[in-house]
Design a protein around this motif. Structure first.
Motif, mmCIF file in Angstrom:
data_model
loop_
_atom_site.group_PDB
_atom_site.id
_atom_site.type_symbol
_atom_site.label_atom_id
_atom_site.label_comp_id
_atom_site.label_asym_id
_atom_site.label_seq_id
_atom_site.Cartn_x
_atom_site.Cartn_y
_atom_site.Cartn_z
ATOM 1 N N SER A 189 9.843 46.336 26.734
ATOM 2 C CA SER A 189 8.572 45.678 26.426
ATOM 3 C C SER A 189 7.481 46.036 27.421
ATOM 4 O O SER A 189 6.291 45.889 27.126
ATOM 5 C CB SER A 189 8.758 44.156 26.405
ATOM 6 O OG SER A 189 9.073 43.671 27.704
ATOM 7 N N LEU B 215 19.206 42.060 24.677
ATOM 8 C CA LEU B 215 17.964 41.407 25.076
ATOM 9 C C LEU B 215 17.508 41.865 26.461
ATOM 10 O O LEU B 215 16.316 41.962 26.740
ATOM 11 C CB LEU B 215 18.130 39.894 25.064
ATOM 12 C CG LEU B 215 18.235 39.246 23.688
ATOM 13 C CD1 LEU B 215 18.276 37.732 23.827
ATOM 14 C CD2 LEU B 215 17.086 39.646 22.786
ATOM 15 N N GLY C 229 14.085 41.581 20.244
ATOM 16 C CA GLY C 229 13.511 40.310 20.658
ATOM 17 C C GLY C 229 13.517 39.286 19.539
ATOM 18 O O GLY C 229 13.689 38.083 19.783
ATOM 19 N N THR D 229 12.008 46.775 21.379
ATOM 20 C CA THR D 229 11.662 45.450 21.885
ATOM 21 C C THR D 229 11.498 44.444 20.760
ATOM 22 O O THR D 229 11.999 43.322 20.835
ATOM 23 C CB THR D 229 10.339 45.521 22.675
ATOM 24 O OG1 THR D 229 10.527 46.360 23.817
ATOM 25 C CG2 THR D 229 9.883 44.147 23.128
#
Length: 473
Positions: A379, A372, A116, A112
């Motif tokens: 996440s 993504l 990210g 993540t």
């Protein structure tokens, strides 16, 4: 960690010999700005326009999501007092459910964080292009690398400089956003808010659909509330300050989101807002006139993005460092420089982020969006396992429980758990499928780590246990 050591006593939690537990630490103020700076990145500058598409029902959705995020922050605060260790969700899952659950949380969060960061970098380049119009793949890649490696250098220089950088960048973006939100309330025209439920082709025409869609967009606007928990050992008095910083930071972010969204929606006509690429600048134009505000908010977005990259680069390194110290990630990730910074983890994470950003510009934006999309699902798992760990300890009394606060703590943990499940649902079936695939790719890494520790399972390994009847020897 040796093969015979207890799986519920990670070295990262004990702090013996851990560089992270020595030297300068983040105080309450800098820890709070770490939360604010990581949550409020570049997305805030488009948030009111995104919300306007679903109608003013999105304000209700924002309130609901804020309650869920606050519950998550409170859970991290309680868990930080129980296990004040770097790695946060990794350490909590490992303590509650064993080392494989801990590894999965570390793997999930690591994916993540560096993926990210690529998203933040790409958005950051878009604002830099306002002043440096390098509108080609090579130029944008160069700008992205600048935006990624400046925070990496700051992180390599140690905790004190990370905290200072985060404090300055957070103040420079937070104060103007609050100012616009407060002053904007004085200029609100109720006729600007538009319909309660947005256009049917966007919302499906129903309250439930519009509320859920707006919530799904907002769910990830709070990503980063776990920031202080992840760097627990680098916080002064972690048993107290992890919780305080997490809650204070989340409350501050909620204030900015609510004020900003309401003020912008009330100052910009709805039809104009839904198509705006700079809603805050448009709102200030309507309040004070002039055309300079777009440039001012581009500068704020640049500051905001570089601050978020600074904080998230810290998290990219801290999580695998904690797992590596326990033998669950490659040992190189535990390497620290003379300033106590996990140098190898910082460099590897930034290299991976740089590769994703370059891939976006030179190869395929679809590939970038896919990565993504995976990050949106990965996440969520640390949130879910952290809430589950808190609920597990409350129900089993496996850790100290204050009887007078039991009902409150259980309620908060259940809300956080349900909020995490909503996050999974909101990420969509494609993200869940792809996210599970990337989670499964971590299993060979776990096997490699276990083999490197000389742990071969219940057969002819170091356990010394003879095969039971029917087992192959």
């Amino acid at each position: 960690m040796t093969a015979g050591s207890s799986p519920t006593a990670p070295r990262s939690a004990e702090g013996d010999g851990a560089d992270a537990g020595k030297g300068p630490r983040l105080g309450l103020v800098t820890a709070t700005t770490l939360v604010i700076g990581n949550v409020v990145g570049t997305g805030i500058f488009l948030l009111p326009a995104n919300m306007a598409r679903y109608g003013t029902v999105s304000i209700l959705a924002l309130g609901a999501v804020s309650i869920g995020a606050l519950a998550i922050a409170m859970v991290f605060g309680r868990l930080g007092a129980r296990v004040p260790a770097s790695g946060g969700p990794y350490a909590y899952a490992r303590e509650a459910f064993g080392e494989f659950a801990g590894f999965w949380n570390a793997w999930s969060f690591w994916i993540t964080a560096w993926a990210g960061n690529a998203g933040i970098a790409v958005a950051w380049v878009g604002y830099v292009n306002v002043f440096v119009p390098w509108d080609n793949p090579f130029g944008k890649t160069v700008l992205a690398l600048v935006g990624l490696w400046i925070p990496a250098v700051v992180n390599l220089s140690g905790v004190r400089n990370i905290g200072r950088f985060q404090l300055v960048t957070t103040v420079l973006k937070f104060v103007p956003l609050v100012f616009v939100g407060l002053v904007g309330l004085l200029f609100i025209d109720p006729g600007n808010f538009g319909p309660f439920i947005g256009a049917a082709d966007v919302t499906g025409g129903s309250f439930v659909s519009a509320f859920s869609l707006a919530g799904a967009v907002l769910l990830f606007a709070y990503s980063g509330v776990e920031s202080v928990a992840v760097v627990g050992e680098r916080v002064e008095d972690p048993a107290r300050n992890i919780g305080r910083a997490s809650v204070y930071g989340t409350l501050a972010v909620t204030l900015v989101y609510l004020l900003g969204t309401v003020a912008v929606m009330g100052n910009v006509p709805h039809d104009e807002l839904v198509n705006s690429e700079a809603p805050f600048a448009l709102a200030v134009d309507n309040m004070f006139g002039g055309e300079v505000w777009g440039y001012l908010f581009a500068v704020m977005a640049i500051i905001s993005g570089i601050g978020a990259l600074n904080g998230w680069t810290m998290l990219v390194a801290e999580m695998p460092m904690a797992a590596a110290r326990d033998g669950l990630f490659p040992t190189a990730f535990a390497t620290t420089n003379r300033r106590g910074a996990p140098s190898v983890a910082i460099v590897i994470g930034t290299l991976l982020t740089s590769a994703v950003a370059a891939l976006n510009y030179f190869y395929s934006e679809d590939a970038f969006e896919t990565i993504l999309l995976l990050a949106t699902f990965t996440s969520v798992l640390p949130y879910f396992f952290s809430a589950a760990a808190q609920l597990y300890w409350l129900v089993t009394r496996g850790r100290d429980v204050v009887a007078a606060h039991l009902a409150r703590d259980v309620t908060v943990a259940v809300v956080a758990l349900l909020f995490s499940l909503w996050l999974v649902f909101g990420s969509g079936p494609e993200a869940v499928l792809q996210g599970m695939l990337i989670m499964l790719l971590g299993v060979p890494v776990y096997i490699w780590a276990k083999a490197g520790r000389g742990e071969y399972g219940p057969g002819e390994g170091r356990s010394g246990r003879p095969p039971v009847s029917g087992e192959r020897s």
